[in-house]
Motif scaffolding. Structure first.
Motif, PDB file in Angstrom:
ATOM      1  N   THR A 182      61.859  43.169  21.034  1.00  0.00           N
ATOM      2  CA  THR A 182      60.980  44.244  20.547  1.00  0.00           C
ATOM      3  C   THR A 182      61.644  45.065  19.447  1.00  0.00           C
ATOM      4  N   GLY A 183      62.909  44.833  19.184  1.00  0.00           N
ATOM      5  CA  GLY A 183      63.586  45.554  18.100  1.00  0.00           C
ATOM      6  C   GLY A 183      63.961  46.975  18.438  1.00  0.00           C
ATOM      7  N   THR A 184      64.101  47.308  19.730  1.00  0.00           N
ATOM      8  CA  THR A 184      64.442  48.691  20.108  1.00  0.00           C
ATOM      9  C   THR A 184      65.940  48.900  20.298  1.00  0.00           C
ATOM     10  N   GLY A 185      66.759  47.868  20.048  1.00  0.00           N
ATOM     11  CA  GLY A 185      68.206  48.022  20.171  1.00  0.00           C
ATOM     12  C   GLY A 185      68.762  49.018  19.174  1.00  0.00           C
ATOM     13  N   CYS A 224      65.135  34.016  12.256  1.00  0.00           N
ATOM     14  CA  CYS A 224      64.887  34.966  13.343  1.00  0.00           C
ATOM     15  C   CYS A 224      63.872  34.339  14.294  1.00  0.00           C
ATOM     16  N   PHE A 225      64.216  34.251  15.568  1.00  0.00           N
ATOM     17  CA  PHE A 225      63.311  33.753  16.604  1.00  0.00           C
ATOM     18  C   PHE A 225      62.644  34.962  17.260  1.00  0.00           C
ATOM     19  N   ASP A 226      61.421  35.273  16.855  1.00  0.00           N
ATOM     20  CA  ASP A 226      60.686  36.377  17.477  1.00  0.00           C
ATOM     21  C   ASP A 226      60.019  35.825  18.739  1.00  0.00           C
ATOM     22  N   LEU A 227      60.506  36.268  19.895  1.00  0.00           N
ATOM     23  CA  LEU A 227      60.066  35.712  21.174  1.00  0.00           C
ATOM     24  C   LEU A 227      58.970  36.536  21.837  1.00  0.00           C
ATOM     25  N   SER A 228      58.376  37.458  21.084  1.00  0.00           N
ATOM     26  CA  SER A 228      57.427  38.407  21.688  1.00  0.00           C
ATOM     27  C   SER A 228      56.139  37.750  22.170  1.00  0.00           C
ATOM     28  N   ASP A 266      60.232  51.240  25.574  1.00  0.00           N
ATOM     29  CA  ASP A 266      59.507  50.173  26.273  1.00  0.00           C
ATOM     30  C   ASP A 266      60.040  48.841  25.760  1.00  0.00           C
ATOM     31  N   ALA A 267      61.248  48.527  26.170  1.00  0.00           N
ATOM     32  CA  ALA A 267      61.971  47.379  25.641  1.00  0.00           C
ATOM     33  C   ALA A 267      61.551  46.089  26.331  1.00  0.00           C
ATOM     34  N   SER A 268      61.832  44.977  25.672  1.00  0.00           N
ATOM     35  CA  SER A 268      61.697  43.658  26.283  1.00  0.00           C
ATOM     36  C   SER A 268      62.692  43.544  27.428  1.00  0.00           C
ATOM     37  N   THR A 314      57.497  43.498  28.501  1.00  0.00           N
ATOM     38  CA  THR A 314      58.255  44.744  28.429  1.00  0.00           C
ATOM     39  C   THR A 314      58.323  45.405  29.804  1.00  0.00           C
ATOM     40  N   ARG A 315      59.181  46.392  29.885  1.00  0.00           N
ATOM     41  CA  ARG A 315      59.355  47.127  31.143  1.00  0.00           C
ATOM     42  C   ARG A 315      58.040  47.727  31.639  1.00  0.00           C
ATOM     43  N   LYS A 316      57.303  48.382  30.757  1.00  0.00           N
ATOM     44  CA  LYS A 316      56.044  49.012  31.169  1.00  0.00           C
ATOM     45  C   LYS A 316      55.004  47.970  31.558  1.00  0.00           C
ATOM     46  N   ALA A 317      54.980  46.837  30.834  1.00  0.00           N
ATOM     47  CA  ALA A 317      54.013  45.781  31.154  1.00  0.00           C
ATOM     48  C   ALA A 317      54.267  45.224  32.551  1.00  0.00           C
TER      49      ALA A 317
END
Length: 425
Positions: free
Chosen positions: A38-41, A54-58, A102-104, A80-83
């Motif tokens: 999710t790019g929240t790092g 780039c492997f976008d695994l979303s 709300d990270a992966s 994600t955590r919320k999901a």
């Protein structure tokens, strides 16, 4: 803090077979690969410093293998955590590791994330039971064996823990089997004000020593408390503050509240009232989770950088006070917030990106803080990871032999150094 480095191409695999196929292709042509969730790092972990793919695994977002009896579930990188917690609503279970964003969940595994609930429920590391990993050559590994989700194992090397905190440098985490926890019967939260940060931290230490089973205990210094109060429209005093939350039974909670109140008063603090209604508690924790934006609002037009050190609980009061003094001496805006229940705290440094002198002072302060934590027997990163910026501090933390051992593991799994190159090592 890290200059943006875009990849040469981006791919969106839909399932694990496509990740394997793409990884094998990149491996064959010696093309660097960068996993993306999710790019929240916060440490530049998804920067493609050597280009590549780039492997976008979303788009891999399946939740499977939910076992209510075994308290476990399997999630793909797009979950994600919320999901996940939304999916678990009504089951009586939840996943408590909460880094704020709300990270992966697979990204949280990759960085070894933590959060406000870690003092009771632990970080990501003890909450991961198994991982499905695509290795750099496209082969598939189940770190605890296919389909296994035992609560413990003594079967050989702990491969699961090897990949927790690996920051995408050893392979693609395409599924994580996680440990779930029962929702508490009763919850109470409170905001406690103290005459000083030292008093608040000393109270934290004594609460833990008295074995009060706190679920969350978060510190805000005077500057951060004032910023959060204004940003979230709460009536918080501009004073050193602890956010406390207790989880337990209805009967047990009353006893815990009394214990906590006595210890807070012993250190000169005050608790106006306990919030037990979900709406009240959500309002308090929303203010805590908005601390980043509250800090940025102190200097509109500036950017922020969050430090991330963790020290033994016994050393926490001294390190926090020394850090506040260092901030003042350096002339920096750096409100402090932290998961002090496990010795982890952050200074959110707010600075003007076009002022090279201020940027240098921020960089120097962050290095001093990292070394101060190491000198206290702690670590340069409690939860954000090493990424690009803390590689030298990691060398100082582990020593030459430790870092050399990590390099050997990396070489064994990724001999061509294709997985997220330039990070950690």
């Amino acid at each position: 803090m890290h200059r943006c480095a875009p990849p040469d191409a981006v791919v969106w695999p839909q399932d694990v077979a496509q990740v394997q196929e793409l990884a094998a292709l990149c491996h064959r042509h010696r093309v660097p690969m960068v996993p993306f969730g999710t790019g929240t790092g916060l440490e530049g972990g998804v920067n493609a410093v050597q280009g590549g793919v780039c492997f976008d695994l979303s788009r891999m977002a399946t939740i499977s293998e939910l076992s209510l009896e075994d308290f476990s579930v399997a999630v793909e990188p797009g979950v994600t955590r919320k999901a996940l917690n939304s999916h678990l609503r009504g089951t009586g279970l939840w996943f408590p590791v909460d880094p704020g964003a709300d990270a992966s969940l697979c990204g949280m595994v990759a960085t070894g994330a933590s959060g406000t609930n870690a003092v009771r429920y632990g970080t990501m590391r003890p909450n991961v039971l198994n991982l499905r990993v695509v290795l750099p050559d496209g082969s598939l590994l189940h770190t605890a064996g296919p389909g296994r989700h035992a609560r413990k194992s003594a079967a050989g090397y702990d491969l699961t823990s090897l990949f927790v905190g690996s920051e995408g440098t050893l392979g693609f985490l395409t599924q994580a089997t996680l440990r779930l926890h029962p929702l508490p019967e009763a919850v109470a939260a409170a905001v406690c004000s103290f005459p000083s940060v030292q008093a608040a931290v000393a109270c934290t230490v004594q609460v833990l020593q008295a074995a009060v089973p706190v679920a969350r205990i978060e510190l805000l210094d005077e500057v951060m408390a004032g910023a959060c109060s204004r940003y979230s429209r709460l009536e918080l005093p501009e004073a050193a503050t602890l956010f406390l939350e207790l989880h337990g039974s209805q009967q047990g909670l009353a006893e815990q509240q009394q214990q906590a109140e006595e210890l807070v008063r012993l250190h000169g603090g005050s608790i106006p009232a306990w919030a037990r209604a979900p709406e009240e508690r959500e309002r308090l924790w929303s203010a805590r989770h908005s601390a980043w934006f509250a800090a940025l609002a102190l200097r509109p037009g500036c950017q922020g950088y969050s430090t991330d050190v963790c020290v033994p609980i016994s050393r926490l009061p001294g390190v926090v006070v020394e850090t506040q003094r260092d901030l003042r001496d350096a002339g920096l805006t750096g409100p402090m917030v932290g998961h002090v229940g496990d010795g982890n705290f952050h200074c959110i440094l707010v600075f003007h990106p076009d002022d090279p002198d201020e940027a240098r002072r921020v960089h120097d302060f962050a290095e001093r803080l990292g070394r101060r934590a190491l000198a206290a027997g702690g670590t340069c990163t409690g939860e954000h990871g090493v990424g690009l910026g803390k590689r030298e501090l990691l060398r100082e933390e582990l020593g030459p032999q430790g870092l050399d051992t990590m390099r050997r593991i990396k070489a064994a799994l990724d001999p061509h150094h294709l997985m997220n190159p330039g990070k950690v090592l």
